[in-house]
Write an enzyme that holds these catalytic residues in place. Sequence first.
Site, PDB file in Angstrom:
ATOM      1  N   HIS A 215      42.949  46.885  48.720  1.00 30.83           N
ATOM      2  CA  HIS A 215      42.216  48.165  49.304  1.00 30.83           C
ATOM      3  C   HIS A 215      40.560  47.802  48.888  1.00 30.83           C
ATOM      4  O   HIS A 215      40.292  46.933  48.100  1.00 30.83           O
ATOM      5  CB  HIS A 215      42.547  49.390  48.232  1.00 30.83           C
ATOM      6  CG  HIS A 215      42.408  49.290  47.038  1.00 30.83           C
ATOM      7  ND1 HIS A 215      43.350  48.660  46.325  1.00 30.83           N
ATOM      8  CD2 HIS A 215      41.540  49.825  46.151  1.00 30.83           C
ATOM      9  CE1 HIS A 215      43.061  48.976  44.957  1.00 30.83           C
ATOM     10  NE2 HIS A 215      41.980  49.282  44.965  1.00 30.83           N
TER      11      HIS A 215
ATOM     12  N   HIS B 269      37.198  50.404  48.074  1.00 30.16           N
ATOM     13  CA  HIS B 269      36.848  51.741  47.601  1.00 30.16           C
ATOM     14  C   HIS B 269      35.496  51.993  48.488  1.00 30.16           C
ATOM     15  O   HIS B 269      34.727  51.228  48.677  1.00 30.16           O
ATOM     16  CB  HIS B 269      36.524  51.646  45.908  1.00 30.16           C
ATOM     17  CG  HIS B 269      37.635  51.417  45.203  1.00 30.16           C
ATOM     18  ND1 HIS B 269      38.445  52.571  44.504  1.00 30.16           N
ATOM     19  CD2 HIS B 269      38.206  50.417  44.673  1.00 30.16           C
ATOM     20  CE1 HIS B 269      39.141  52.000  43.860  1.00 30.16           C
ATOM     21  NE2 HIS B 269      39.141  50.765  43.894  1.00 30.16           N
TER      22      HIS B 269
ATOM     23  N   ARG C 130      48.736  47.248  42.996  1.00 32.42           N
ATOM     24  CA  ARG C 130      48.031  48.066  43.941  1.00 32.42           C
ATOM     25  C   ARG C 130      48.132  47.204  45.417  1.00 32.42           C
ATOM     26  O   ARG C 130      47.454  46.023  45.229  1.00 32.42           O
ATOM     27  CB  ARG C 130      46.642  48.238  43.636  1.00 32.42           C
ATOM     28  CG  ARG C 130      46.388  49.257  42.426  1.00 32.42           C
ATOM     29  CD  ARG C 130      46.562  50.511  42.432  1.00 32.42           C
ATOM     30  NE  ARG C 130      46.550  51.223  44.092  1.00 32.42           N
ATOM     31  CZ  ARG C 130      45.474  51.716  44.491  1.00 32.42           C
ATOM     32  NH1 ARG C 130      44.368  51.663  44.141  1.00 32.42           N
ATOM     33  NH2 ARG C 130      45.596  52.081  45.712  1.00 32.42           N
TER      34      ARG C 130
ATOM     35  N   TYR D  14      46.674  43.627  43.170  1.00 34.51           N
ATOM     36  CA  TYR D  14      46.637  43.099  41.724  1.00 34.51           C
ATOM     37  C   TYR D  14      47.629  44.060  41.147  1.00 34.51           C
ATOM     38  O   TYR D  14      47.866  45.162  41.482  1.00 34.51           O
ATOM     39  CB  TYR D  14      45.292  43.098  41.332  1.00 34.51           C
ATOM     40  CG  TYR D  14      44.631  44.525  41.396  1.00 34.51           C
ATOM     41  CD1 TYR D  14      44.721  45.685  40.242  1.00 34.51           C
ATOM     42  CD2 TYR D  14      43.790  44.968  42.525  1.00 34.51           C
ATOM     43  CE1 TYR D  14      44.235  47.012  40.485  1.00 34.51           C
ATOM     44  CE2 TYR D  14      43.244  46.103  42.736  1.00 34.51           C
ATOM     45  CZ  TYR D  14      43.275  47.135  41.493  1.00 34.51           C
ATOM     46  OH  TYR D  14      42.694  48.539  41.588  1.00 34.51           O
TER      47      TYR D  14
ATOM     48  N   TYR E 237      38.682  42.190  39.793  1.00 29.20           N
ATOM     49  CA  TYR E 237      37.457  42.994  39.758  1.00 29.20           C
ATOM     50  C   TYR E 237      36.492  42.263  38.647  1.00 29.20           C
ATOM     51  O   TYR E 237      36.803  41.827  37.795  1.00 29.20           O
ATOM     52  CB  TYR E 237      37.544  44.237  39.326  1.00 29.20           C
ATOM     53  CG  TYR E 237      38.266  45.274  40.226  1.00 29.20           C
ATOM     54  CD1 TYR E 237      37.258  45.875  41.338  1.00 29.20           C
ATOM     55  CD2 TYR E 237      39.539  45.396  40.587  1.00 29.20           C
ATOM     56  CE1 TYR E 237      37.744  46.713  42.484  1.00 29.20           C
ATOM     57  CE2 TYR E 237      40.135  46.221  41.593  1.00 29.20           C
ATOM     58  CZ  TYR E 237      39.397  46.941  42.421  1.00 29.20           C
ATOM     59  OH  TYR E 237      39.963  47.807  43.261  1.00 29.20           O
TER      60      TYR E 237
END
Lengths: 234, 191
Positions: free
Chosen positions: A157, A159, A154, A144, A105
């Site tokens: 995905h 959000h 995780r 990640y 991110y």
Amino acid sequence: MARILPYRRPHPETQPRYLHSPYASTIKRAPAKPPVYLPQTLSEITGPSFPNVVTDIKATDLTRQHHGDPLGERIIVSGRVIDEDGRPLRQALIEIWQANAAGRYLHESDQHQAPLDPNFTGCGHALTDNEGKYRFVTVRPGAYPWGNHHNAWRPAHIHFSVFGPAFATRLVTQMYFSGDPLLPFDPIFNCTADEGARNRLISVFDWETTIPSQALGYRFDIVMSGREATPMER
Amino acid sequence: MSSNATTSQTIGPFFSIGMCRSIKQNLADANVSGERVNIEGRVLDGDRQPVPDAILEIWQANSHGKYAHPEDDQDKPREANFTGYGRIPTNIEGKFHFTTIKPGQVPDPDGKLQAPHIVVSVFARGLLRRLVTRIYFPDEPANDSDFALKLVEPSRRGTLIAKKVAGGVGVLEWNLILQGSDETVFFDCGL
């Protein structure tokens, strides 16, 4: 006297409980006391709208926000925002954010040893059209690691934050990808008891929106609370 | 066709990438009518530790008690410059602040007027669904007969009422405690 037409409450077990101890961050943040049941009033059946939000190409195409192309597998994520009765929700504001293709991110708290991509921010927004449809172009986010438990990862995905017609219908969720081997092990994906509800967070590969030689299509429909059949006097 | 509303998921720790494009901490532009209030506080967890990765969304009526929404058909003035919506993140110390106007009164389910209030959604890493609460105002006679406050046991009502700050004109303090003996009252009002 004008009437209040309330929004339906969620069906039991189709929404997560606040305390879900496999997801460690819930342990000190979940309220200990049950929420107080509140009948909906004008305050809850109204809510913000965003008619002036600019949804230009840079807002909906996350691969065109910089000078160069981001790395990764280009995808089209599209779908409809409808209510529980299947009615399209128009002019609904959708905001998305995600990791880059390497699973990193663009955020100071993300110290994962994966490269940032100078051509990818991972942020977009859109308003639904008259049929409730939306469409984003982006790259498939990477999985990640996170610190929840030993060897925690995780699943990939995106959000989603969605403003429906009212304060009572506000929704933030995450979209997943079918066939992801990490899904059975993810405490966030698995926080909801109802298996069918959980699985509706998984997007569906879609030939119809796949663009030949360019991008794979994934479909993700979002359902917001519908209205009660019977109005309440207010 | 009928299906259930989509399942909620946490905003996680990185929501600022997508949500902080549209921070709004000042709802009261110069030409908005009403009494200006600065509301400040902290979001704290069950160990009284600050929650630096939370974001609040607020929704309120204008000073006349009118919502900027098509279903508010009350015969009261709208204000073009007042949307009633704010989005406020916490900082590294769990602190937040916003400026708005004190809302007017809106009807309750029986048609009586509710006390002035702001509705609040709380999102954070570790919250799998949003939390919903309300901010009420101090020294407000209507609080005693407010239908929502009356649904709350008396010993907990104070968690919903902002407090005056000594020496601060127009400054109110309202803290949000997610868990514990003095935890904030949260409401179940829908999703």
